[in-house]
Design a protein around this motif. Structure first.
Motif, PDB file in Angstrom:
ATOM      1  N   GLN A 145       0.910  -1.017   0.041  1.00  0.00           N
ATOM      2  CA  GLN A 145      -0.046  -0.114   0.134  1.00  0.00           C
ATOM      3  C   GLN A 145       0.918   1.224   0.204  1.00  0.00           C
ATOM      4  N   PRO A 146       1.782   1.465  -1.025  1.00  0.00           N
ATOM      5  CA  PRO A 146       2.764   2.624  -1.075  1.00  0.00           C
ATOM      6  C   PRO A 146       2.247   4.089  -0.645  1.00  0.00           C
ATOM      7  N   GLU A 147       0.765   4.119  -1.141  1.00  0.00           N
ATOM      8  CA  GLU A 147       0.318   5.516  -0.954  1.00  0.00           C
ATOM      9  C   GLU A 147      -0.737   5.593   0.234  1.00  0.00           C
ATOM     10  N   ASP A 148      -0.889   4.533   1.154  1.00  0.00           N
ATOM     11  CA  ASP A 148      -1.841   4.726   2.185  1.00  0.00           C
ATOM     12  C   ASP A 148      -1.170   4.391   3.369  1.00  0.00           C
ATOM     13  N   ASP A 149      -0.976   5.463   4.408  1.00  0.00           N
ATOM     14  CA  ASP A 149      -0.373   5.298   5.626  1.00  0.00           C
ATOM     15  C   ASP A 149      -1.272   5.199   6.661  1.00  0.00           C
ATOM     16  N   ALA A 150      -2.582   4.675   6.405  1.00  0.00           N
ATOM     17  CA  ALA A 150      -3.466   4.507   7.339  1.00  0.00           C
ATOM     18  C   ALA A 150      -3.264   3.311   8.336  1.00  0.00           C
ATOM     19  N   PRO A 151      -2.747   2.167   7.920  1.00  0.00           N
ATOM     20  CA  PRO A 151      -2.283   1.082   8.746  1.00  0.00           C
ATOM     21  C   PRO A 151      -1.104   1.642   9.652  1.00  0.00           C
ATOM     22  N   LEU A 152      -0.235   2.531   9.338  1.00  0.00           N
ATOM     23  CA  LEU A 152       0.653   3.169  10.466  1.00  0.00           C
ATOM     24  C   LEU A 152       0.283   3.742  11.404  1.00  0.00           C
ATOM     25  N   PHE A 153      -0.848   4.753  11.087  1.00  0.00           N
ATOM     26  CA  PHE A 153      -1.458   5.533  12.029  1.00  0.00           C
ATOM     27  C   PHE A 153      -2.357   4.726  12.958  1.00  0.00           C
ATOM     28  N   ALA A 154      -2.815   3.746  12.328  1.00  0.00           N
ATOM     29  CA  ALA A 154      -3.783   2.711  13.154  1.00  0.00           C
ATOM     30  C   ALA A 154      -3.064   2.162  14.462  1.00  0.00           C
ATOM     31  N   VAL A 155      -2.060   1.612  14.034  1.00  0.00           N
ATOM     32  CA  VAL A 155      -0.963   0.807  14.979  1.00  0.00           C
ATOM     33  C   VAL A 155      -0.307   1.871  16.050  1.00  0.00           C
ATOM     34  N   LEU A 156       0.030   2.948  15.685  1.00  0.00           N
ATOM     35  CA  LEU A 156       0.384   3.997  16.556  1.00  0.00           C
ATOM     36  C   LEU A 156      -0.656   4.739  17.262  1.00  0.00           C
ATOM     37  N   GLU A 157      -1.629   4.736  16.925  1.00  0.00           N
ATOM     38  CA  GLU A 157      -2.773   5.134  17.629  1.00  0.00           C
ATOM     39  C   GLU A 157      -3.467   4.246  18.615  1.00  0.00           C
ATOM     40  N   ARG A 158      -3.564   3.007  18.307  1.00  0.00           N
ATOM     41  CA  ARG A 158      -3.887   2.170  19.238  1.00  0.00           C
ATOM     42  C   ARG A 158      -3.048   1.848  20.242  1.00  0.00           C
ATOM     43  N   GLN A 159      -1.602   1.805  20.006  1.00  0.00           N
ATOM     44  CA  GLN A 159      -0.807   1.789  20.965  1.00  0.00           C
ATOM     45  C   GLN A 159      -0.707   2.947  22.043  1.00  0.00           C
ATOM     46  N   GLY A 160      -0.794   4.142  21.292  1.00  0.00           N
ATOM     47  CA  GLY A 160      -0.764   5.595  21.960  1.00  0.00           C
ATOM     48  C   GLY A 160      -1.919   5.466  22.955  1.00  0.00           C
ATOM     49  N   ARG A 161      -3.243   4.982  22.522  1.00  0.00           N
ATOM     50  CA  ARG A 161      -4.545   5.149  23.656  1.00  0.00           C
ATOM     51  C   ARG A 161      -4.204   4.082  24.793  1.00  0.00           C
ATOM     52  N   ALA A 162      -3.544   3.112  24.305  1.00  0.00           N
ATOM     53  CA  ALA A 162      -3.080   2.134  25.557  1.00  0.00           C
ATOM     54  C   ALA A 162      -2.169   2.643  26.494  1.00  0.00           C
ATOM     55  N   GLU A 163      -1.274   3.508  25.733  1.00  0.00           N
ATOM     56  CA  GLU A 163      -0.299   4.194  26.935  1.00  0.00           C
ATOM     57  C   GLU A 163      -1.144   5.371  27.655  1.00  0.00           C
ATOM     58  N   LEU A 164      -1.805   5.881  27.170  1.00  0.00           N
ATOM     59  CA  LEU A 164      -2.485   6.937  27.830  1.00  0.00           C
ATOM     60  C   LEU A 164      -3.551   6.371  28.649  1.00  0.00           C
ATOM     61  N   ARG A 165      -4.442   5.299  28.298  1.00  0.00           N
ATOM     62  CA  ARG A 165      -5.189   4.794  29.418  1.00  0.00           C
ATOM     63  C   ARG A 165      -4.474   4.186  30.653  1.00  0.00           C
ATOM     64  N   ARG A 166      -3.254   3.680  30.348  1.00  0.00           N
ATOM     65  CA  ARG A 166      -2.651   3.054  31.431  1.00  0.00           C
ATOM     66  C   ARG A 166      -2.109   4.141  32.353  1.00  0.00           C
TER      67      ARG A 166
END
Length: 212
Positions: A145-166
């Motif tokens: 998916q050379p033009e689609d960064d959505a999977p990258l953002f999804a992984v980072l944001e899921r981890q970010g939510r976990a870090e913030l909620r923790r």
């Protein structure tokens, strides 16, 4: 901010019962009425999803977590926490194409992962191995998916939510509930960031002036 306005920000998934989503028309109608809003709030309280956020306040004041953290600001914090959480992999990445893509997608946030004054990016071996597995799977997907960064953002944001909620579970429960309610109910991934860098980023984003 009224209760109706607060509930408008809550993901519909939090109002599902016995595995079935509430009819969108009924949900929209409930959000518009005072009685319906009180019933929706009760559903959240009964589920234990908003005990701190919707706790009674003098004069019915809006919870400070909501005033301090509008959605756009909270989203930026979540993404940056995800970037920081993946710092061990971002710093170690030397492949030309992944580095180019990360820099382009993250912009200035890329520097967070490289800054040792924010976090030294040291993690236990089992944490590093887990992150490595997720990172390799992510870039295998991105290669197609050379033009689609959505999977990258999804992984980072899921981890970010976990870090913030923790972190918020111990330091700012209303904030933790607020970030959770803006997304569908999810099984949290494991967090690993120390308290200090989370507090540092949260303070930075909270006090940062919005662009005019």
């Amino acid at each position: 901010m009224s209760l109706q306005a607060v509930l408008a920000e809550v993901d519909p998934g939090w109002f599902a019962r016995t595995g079935e989503s509430l009819d969108p028309r009924l949900l929209a109608s409930a959000r518009r009425s005072r009685l319906g809003s009180r019933l929706l709030a009760r559903m959240l309280l009964e589920a234990g999803a908003a005990d701190a956020l919707l706790a009674p306040r003098p004069g019915g004041a809006t919870p400070t977590a909501i005033l301090r953290w509008p959605r756009a600001k909270l989203n930026r914090l979540v993404r940056d926490l995800g970037v920081l959480a993946y710092a061990p992999l971002i710093r170690a990445e030397v492949r030309r194409e992944p580095v180019r893509r990360i820099k382009k997608a993250l912009g200035g946030s890329y520097l967070l992962a490289l800054d040792p004054t924010i976090w030294d990016a040291r993690v236990d071996r089992h944490v590093h191995d887990r992150l490595r597995g997720e990172w390799d799977a992510l870039f295998a997907q991105l290669a197609g998916q050379p033009e689609d960064d959505a999977p990258l953002f999804a992984v980072l944001e899921r981890q970010g939510r976990a870090e913030l909620r923790r972190w918020a579970a111990e330091r700012d429960r209303p904030l933790g509930e607020w970030v959770a309610l803006q997304h569908p109910p999810e099984e949290l991934v494991r967090g690993h960031l120390p308290e200090k860098p989370v507090l540092l980023l949260a303070t930075h984003h909270e006090t940062r002036r919005e662009a005019a």
